[in-house]
Motif scaffolding. Structure first.
Motif, PDB file in Angstrom:
ATOM      1  N   GLY A 191      -0.191  -3.291  11.243  1.00  0.00           N
ATOM      2  CA  GLY A 191      -0.159  -2.767  12.603  1.00  0.00           C
ATOM      3  C   GLY A 191      -0.028  -1.254  12.589  1.00  0.00           C
ATOM      4  O   GLY A 191      -0.725  -0.549  13.302  1.00  0.00           O
ATOM      5  N   ALA A 192       0.885  -0.777  11.764  1.00  0.00           N
ATOM      6  CA  ALA A 192       1.086   0.658  11.610  1.00  0.00           C
ATOM      7  C   ALA A 192       1.491   0.892  10.164  1.00  0.00           C
ATOM      8  O   ALA A 192       2.267   0.126   9.612  1.00  0.00           O
ATOM      9  N   PRO A 193       0.951   1.917   9.523  1.00  0.00           N
ATOM     10  CA  PRO A 193       1.274   2.108   8.104  1.00  0.00           C
ATOM     11  C   PRO A 193       2.709   2.560   7.931  1.00  0.00           C
ATOM     12  O   PRO A 193       3.293   3.166   8.828  1.00  0.00           O
ATOM     13  N   GLY A 194       3.253   2.253   6.781  1.00  0.00           N
ATOM     14  CA  GLY A 194       4.631   2.654   6.501  1.00  0.00           C
ATOM     15  C   GLY A 194       5.041   2.156   5.142  1.00  0.00           C
ATOM     16  O   GLY A 194       4.305   1.438   4.465  1.00  0.00           O
ATOM     17  N   GLN A 195       6.252   2.556   4.767  1.00  0.00           N
ATOM     18  CA  GLN A 195       6.723   2.236   3.425  1.00  0.00           C
ATOM     19  C   GLN A 195       7.176   0.791   3.337  1.00  0.00           C
ATOM     20  O   GLN A 195       7.205   0.216   2.259  1.00  0.00           O
ATOM     21  N   GLU A 196       7.551   0.207   4.485  1.00  0.00           N
ATOM     22  CA  GLU A 196       8.197  -1.092   4.446  1.00  0.00           C
ATOM     23  C   GLU A 196       7.207  -2.239   4.546  1.00  0.00           C
ATOM     24  O   GLU A 196       7.597  -3.385   4.453  1.00  0.00           O
ATOM     25  N   VAL A 197       5.924  -1.935   4.731  1.00  0.00           N
ATOM     26  CA  VAL A 197       4.975  -3.006   5.006  1.00  0.00           C
ATOM     27  C   VAL A 197       4.622  -3.754   3.733  1.00  0.00           C
ATOM     28  O   VAL A 197       4.878  -3.293   2.619  1.00  0.00           O
ATOM     29  N   GLU A 198       4.046  -4.908   3.925  1.00  0.00           N
ATOM     30  CA  GLU A 198       3.612  -5.747   2.806  1.00  0.00           C
ATOM     31  C   GLU A 198       2.444  -5.050   2.088  1.00  0.00           C
ATOM     32  O   GLU A 198       1.486  -4.629   2.730  1.00  0.00           O
ATOM     33  N   PRO A 199       2.530  -4.892   0.757  1.00  0.00           N
ATOM     34  CA  PRO A 199       1.478  -4.144   0.066  1.00  0.00           C
ATOM     35  C   PRO A 199       0.137  -4.869   0.001  1.00  0.00           C
ATOM     36  O   PRO A 199      -0.857  -4.247  -0.354  1.00  0.00           O
ATOM     37  N   GLY A 200       0.107  -6.138   0.355  1.00  0.00           N
ATOM     38  CA  GLY A 200      -1.159  -6.868   0.303  1.00  0.00           C
ATOM     39  C   GLY A 200      -1.997  -6.713   1.551  1.00  0.00           C
ATOM     40  O   GLY A 200      -3.001  -7.402   1.699  1.00  0.00           O
ATOM     41  N   SER A 219      -8.025  -9.657 -15.499  1.00  0.00           N
ATOM     42  CA  SER A 219      -6.608  -9.334 -15.631  1.00  0.00           C
ATOM     43  C   SER A 219      -6.406  -7.880 -16.025  1.00  0.00           C
ATOM     44  O   SER A 219      -5.278  -7.376 -15.967  1.00  0.00           O
ATOM     45  N   LYS A 220      -7.498  -7.229 -16.453  1.00  0.00           N
ATOM     46  CA  LYS A 220      -7.360  -5.810 -16.787  1.00  0.00           C
ATOM     47  C   LYS A 220      -7.061  -4.981 -15.548  1.00  0.00           C
ATOM     48  O   LYS A 220      -6.508  -3.883 -15.654  1.00  0.00           O
ATOM     49  N   LEU A 221      -7.467  -5.478 -14.397  1.00  0.00           N
ATOM     50  CA  LEU A 221      -7.206  -4.740 -13.157  1.00  0.00           C
ATOM     51  C   LEU A 221      -5.794  -5.079 -12.698  1.00  0.00           C
ATOM     52  O   LEU A 221      -5.521  -6.198 -12.287  1.00  0.00           O
ATOM     53  N   PRO A 222      -4.868  -4.125 -12.795  1.00  0.00           N
ATOM     54  CA  PRO A 222      -3.490  -4.464 -12.429  1.00  0.00           C
ATOM     55  C   PRO A 222      -3.310  -4.570 -10.916  1.00  0.00           C
ATOM     56  O   PRO A 222      -4.107  -4.033 -10.142  1.00  0.00           O
ATOM     57  N   LEU A 223      -2.242  -5.254 -10.562  1.00  0.00           N
ATOM     58  CA  LEU A 223      -1.966  -5.439  -9.129  1.00  0.00           C
ATOM     59  C   LEU A 223      -1.647  -4.110  -8.462  1.00  0.00           C
ATOM     60  O   LEU A 223      -1.915  -3.918  -7.275  1.00  0.00           O
ATOM     61  N   GLN A 224      -1.083  -3.178  -9.223  1.00  0.00           N
ATOM     62  CA  GLN A 224      -0.732  -1.889  -8.645  1.00  0.00           C
ATOM     63  C   GLN A 224      -1.990  -1.159  -8.169  1.00  0.00           C
ATOM     64  O   GLN A 224      -2.004  -0.543  -7.102  1.00  0.00           O
ATOM     65  N   THR A 225      -3.041  -1.236  -8.984  1.00  0.00           N
ATOM     66  CA  THR A 225      -4.282  -0.580  -8.581  1.00  0.00           C
ATOM     67  C   THR A 225      -4.902  -1.296  -7.400  1.00  0.00           C
ATOM     68  O   THR A 225      -5.458  -0.661  -6.502  1.00  0.00           O
ATOM     69  N   LEU A 226      -4.798  -2.612  -7.402  1.00  0.00           N
ATOM     70  CA  LEU A 226      -5.322  -3.364  -6.254  1.00  0.00           C
ATOM     71  C   LEU A 226      -4.579  -2.938  -4.988  1.00  0.00           C
ATOM     72  O   LEU A 226      -5.179  -2.778  -3.919  1.00  0.00           O
ATOM     73  N   ALA A 227      -3.276  -2.733  -5.128  1.00  0.00           N
ATOM     74  CA  ALA A 227      -2.495  -2.279  -3.966  1.00  0.00           C
ATOM     75  C   ALA A 227      -2.929  -0.889  -3.542  1.00  0.00           C
ATOM     76  O   ALA A 227      -3.005  -0.583  -2.354  1.00  0.00           O
ATOM     77  N   ARG A 228      -3.240  -0.048  -4.522  1.00  0.00           N
ATOM     78  CA  ARG A 228      -3.666   1.308  -4.162  1.00  0.00           C
ATOM     79  C   ARG A 228      -5.015   1.282  -3.461  1.00  0.00           C
ATOM     80  O   ARG A 228      -5.299   2.108  -2.596  1.00  0.00           O
ATOM     81  N   CYS A 229      -5.872   0.337  -3.859  1.00  0.00           N
ATOM     82  CA  CYS A 229      -7.180   0.223  -3.203  1.00  0.00           C
ATOM     83  C   CYS A 229      -7.023  -0.076  -1.715  1.00  0.00           C
ATOM     84  O   CYS A 229      -7.938   0.183  -0.934  1.00  0.00           O
ATOM     85  N   LEU A 230      -5.873  -0.644  -1.352  1.00  0.00           N
ATOM     86  CA  LEU A 230      -5.675  -1.044   0.046  1.00  0.00           C
ATOM     87  C   LEU A 230      -5.093   0.076   0.900  1.00  0.00           C
ATOM     88  O   LEU A 230      -4.865  -0.107   2.083  1.00  0.00           O
TER      89      LEU A 230
END
Lengths: 397, 465
Positions: free
Chosen positions: B171-180, B90-101
């Motif tokens: 499919g294509a990167p962008g701001q609106e895509v699902e962060p997962g 739980s120390k690994l926040p979801l925000q960092t997991l999203a950044r890893c992607l």
């Protein structure tokens, strides 16, 4: 024809075969079976006409066919004679009576070769033109102006405004009824904005509707008898031809009737605020008089353009029933708005509950593909969001 | 070359573990807080004046987002599911997991993408894998070591891992895509037709990729094993994407540009300090692409590998060395690599006799142990290779020579695949935290807390054919 003949012969055969048992009725299945039965009889030999006679008829025709042709020829000849002599109007006849009785003036024939003064027109100005929408409309209504009974724009009212409007109209109707005047006069055009005597909404507020002692009656009571008189004066007694229905007068009456207070009448714009208020006590007054009910319906239609459906009119026995139909109702609650879901958003933020339906476009957006699809569709001049509506292509451009 | 001195071993790793504090983690999380812009959809639309005011006052408003905001990470079901599925701490926040992607092709700015985390993760994964292989199989030849390293933490393996974890790609990167989803800018497939031309992408004459300009990249350079050890990456492959020699080691680093014109023209010495100052200017505009349009597209495999590496790095920063080691054990070492299939001998008999000579054994002798069907169509000979009385290896073959060579190869394989007993193996990374545990926390619940460091066996090397 052959099948009918087959039916006839076989039915007869069946009847003969079963004559011992005296059965006159042959069932449908048996008849169908009999129709399907194989017959070796030639179709033409069954008619009993000789070959020579048939050939004769074919070549020269029967008496019936000859008569038919003669009648046809006679008819055509008669039509030709009619066409050869069209009705020629006399030059001297200046007027002509049309089929529906109206008189037309026949235009004088001007021969340009004989008339020295005749000058040919170089432009269309000043000449009589035939055609165009304006010309048709001017001929159609002959200068009359039609003012509809129902206002052009439908007006939306809030619940409390409906309540006040119902009160206003009912008081007017009851006052008319009490004075022995026909209640239909409530729809007569009023004097207009200029005459303050026609401001009936100033007086209806003070009227109190009560259920009468009689089973069918409702009555209105005024604290000030002057208000009742003024109200009766405001409603015209006769329908004058010259007095047209003024939309501005109707609107001002509506605004005055639904205003919060009598003093603020007229300056407050109509805005249908979504307030939901239940029916009041005075609305429980019965609506048994069909005339009153009809007048109420007509006046509501005249003022607001709101039509009350027939089932509602026939089933409503009190004013409250009408009001319950007219008032703004609560929108059915969505699952998204339920407190459980709102709590869930806090407890489990990763659970998404949407207020609207997820479409394939949402899914494409989540994948990031929608912007690419949209760009390509626009580049190809194709409709972006479906093509099953009029103007889809125009919207795409 | 010592087996532990590979470029995979990061010296900073030990320092961080020993001190017990993670300054890098703090820096990264701070960067996360500062750099990310609030999600536009989370706020009602502001009036134009307000926006303009914000743009003028706030520095962050000038930075557009190329990937979903970190605020969306908390609301993503996919991210939460991935976090739970991988049993991440739980120390690994979801925000960092999203950044890893977020691959660097989707957002080129290092403050937003996973590139810095991936560098750390690559070093960590390489370090843990290398020490595991070296301590368990101390006699592995260098080529096998490279191959095993690639089999454990190579791009293809990490890409397979990504798909096994159920992480899908956008499919294509962008701001609106699902962060997962794994955010990357896709490379155009080679089979695709070029727009406006009747030619496939792969048939286009392409400019040769400009390398780092190192010596081993020249076409006539003989890339032997020693060269691979010195120059190449942890898999013995050419290092791609290396910055040129004169590039800065990190953004904003002062760099001195050799000014040759001054020597030629012989200018006065007074101007020298000023020129040095200008050469060491820190406030140069950042190099490299700054928008998505400028980035090089990448393949799903490379982006997947960078995601897994970034996750390992993020785990180390947020949850510490133990968590990253557990992650490595659960996801990398759990994949069984058949090391004996990696060997390929050209002259096994000669190598075996060289080995025996080097080790002071008696010279190997092949002896026929059993045979069947010598005169038949399918004879089988079982040959053993003996050094004196000791049998080094045994194999079966269709001919005497084949069986002899197979036996020698088996003997060599068993030599190279020697593994010390499990009790004797002590990984350096396990012994790293000993000092801090014994000093600070006393008796920690640590398996290695009671295990002192044991010197590991170091082989003198393989037989060079």
């Amino acid at each position: 024809m052959s099948s009918a003949r087959g039916v006839r012969s076989t039915e007869q055969a069946l009847r003969l075969a079963s004559s011992l048992s005296r059965q006159s009725y042959v069932c449908k299945a048996c008849r169908a079976q009999a129709i399907r039965a194989f017959s070796t009889t030639h179709a033409q030999s069954a008619e009993g006409v000789s070959f020579f006679k048939r050939m004769q008829d074919t070549l020269f025709g029967t008496k019936a066919s000859r008569d038919r042709r003669e009648a046809q020829e006679k008819k055509e000849r008669g039509r030709e004679v009619e066409g050869a002599s069209p009705t020629i109007y006399d030059d001297e006849q200046r007027t002509k009576v049309g089929p529906d009785g109206q008189t037309y003036e026949v235009a004088a024939v001007v021969e340009a070769a004989r008339e020295r003064q005749y000058v040919q027109a170089t432009s269309l100005d000043g000449l009589e033109t035939v055609g165009s929408e304006q010309w048709v409309r001017a001929r159609a209504d002959k200068g009359e102006q039609y003012v509809g009974f129902v206002p052009k724009k439908r007006i939306e009212l809030g619940s409390s405004q409906w309540m006040m409007l119902l009160h206003h109209i009912t008081v007017e109707l009851l006052v008319l009824q009490k004075a022995g005047r026909p209640v239909g006069q409530v729809c007569y055009p009023r004097q207009g904005l200029e005459d303050p005597n026609s401001y009936s909404w100033l007086y209806t507020r003070s009227g109190t509707i009560e259920t009468g002692s009689k089973s069918d009656g409702i009555k209105v009571i005024f604290a000030d008898p002057l208000a009742e008189e003024r109200l009766l004066l405001a409603i015209p007694k006769s329908l004058s031809e010259s007095q047209l229905q003024d939309e501005r007068a109707l609107m001002s009456e509506l605004e005055g009737a639904v205003a919060e207070s009598a003093s603020s009448a007229g300056n407050g714009a109509l805005d249908a605020t979504r307030n939901v208020s239940p029916a009041r006590g005075w609305m429980e007054a019965p609506l048994k008089d069909a005339n009153i009910k009809m007048a109420l319906y007509k006046r509501i239609l005249q003022l607001t353009g709101k039509r009350i459906p027939d089932p509602v009119i026939s089933t409503s026995t009190t004013i409250a029933d009408l009001y319950n139909h007219l008032r703004t109702k609560d929108k059915p609650a969505k699952l998204f708005q339920s407190p459980q879901i709102q709590r869930l958003k806090v407890i489990a933020p990763n659970v998404a509950v949407y207020s609207n339906r997820r479409t394939p476009i949402h899914k494409e957006k989540e994948l990031g593909r929608w912007k690419v699809i949209e760009e390509e569709l626009v580049r190809r001049d194709l409709p972006v969001k479906g093509s099953r509506w009029v103007g889809a292509k125009a919207k795409a451009r | 070359m010592s087996p532990f001195i590979t470029r995979d071993g990061s010296p900073t790793t030990g320092t961080a573990a020993k001190t017990g504090s993670y300054p890098t983690a703090m820096a990264v999380s701070k960067a996360v807080e500062e750099d990310y812009e609030p999600a536009p959809e989370s706020h009602p639309p502001a009036p134009v004046e307000q926006v303009l005011h914000n743009r003028s006052t706030r520095h962050v408003a000038e930075r557009p987002l190329y990937a979903p905001s970190h605020r969306k990470a908390l609301h993503s079901a996919k991210l939460a599911a991935l976090h739970a599925r991988l049993s991440l701490p739980s120390k690994l926040p979801l925000q960092t997991l999203a950044r890893c992607l977020i691959d660097s092709s989707a957002d080129p700015r290092p403050g937003y993408n996973n590139a810095p985390l991936a560098i750390l993760g690559q070093d960590l994964l390489g370090y843990y894998t290398a020490e595991y292989i070296l301590c368990h199989y101390p006699r592995l030849p260098m080529a096998i070591l490279f191959a095993a390293q690639y089999a454990y933490v190579g791009n293809a393996t990490l890409a397979a891992m990504r798909s096994e974890w159920g992480v899908e790609t956008v499919g294509a990167p962008g701001q609106e895509v699902e962060p997962g989803l794994l955010q990357l800018k896709r490379l155009m497939p080679g089979n695709a037709m070029l727009e406006g031309e009747n030619i496939r992408v792969r048939d286009m004459p392409q400019a040769r990729r400009l390398g780092s300009g190192r010596r081993n990249e020249a076409f006539d350079y003989r890339r032997g094993m020693s060269s691979r050890v010195v120059y190449d990456d942890q898999f013995g492959d050419l290092q791609t994407g290396l910055p040129p020699n004169d590039a800065r080691p990190f953004f904003g680093a002062p760099i001195s540009t050799p000014n040759t014109t001054s020597d030629v023209e012989g200018t006065s010495n007074e101007a020298q300090p000023q020129r040095d100052a200008s050469a060491l200017s820190v406030h140069d505009p950042p190099e490299g692409p700054q928008t998505v349009e400028d980035t090089e597209p990448t393949t799903v495999e490379l982006a997947s590998a960078s995601f897994v590496r970034a996750l390992a790095g993020a785990l180390y920063l947020h949850a510490g060395a133990t968590a990253s080691k557990t992650f490595h054990k659960d996801h990398v070492l759990s994949r069984h690599v058949q090391l004996h299939t990696l060997f390929h001998f050209t002259h096994p008999t000669r190598d075996l006799s060289n080995l025996c000579k080097r080790e002071g054994f008696e010279p190997p002798v092949a002896r026929l142990i059993s045979e069947t069907g010598r005169l038949s169509r399918t004879p089988v000979f079982v040959v053993g290779v003996f050094s004196g009385e000791e049998k080094l290896g045994e194999a079966a073959g269709a001919s005497l020579n084949e069986a002899r060579i197979r036996a020698a190869a088996a003997a060599l394989r068993s030599w190279y695949l020697y593994s010390p007993p499990e009790t004797e193996i002590c990984l350096p990374s396990d012994a790293e935290g000993l000092a801090s545990i014994s000093k600070g926390r006393g008796k920690a619940n640590h398996k290695e807390a009671n295990m002192p460091w044991k010197p590991q066996m170091i082989d003198i090397g393989e037989i060079i054919t």
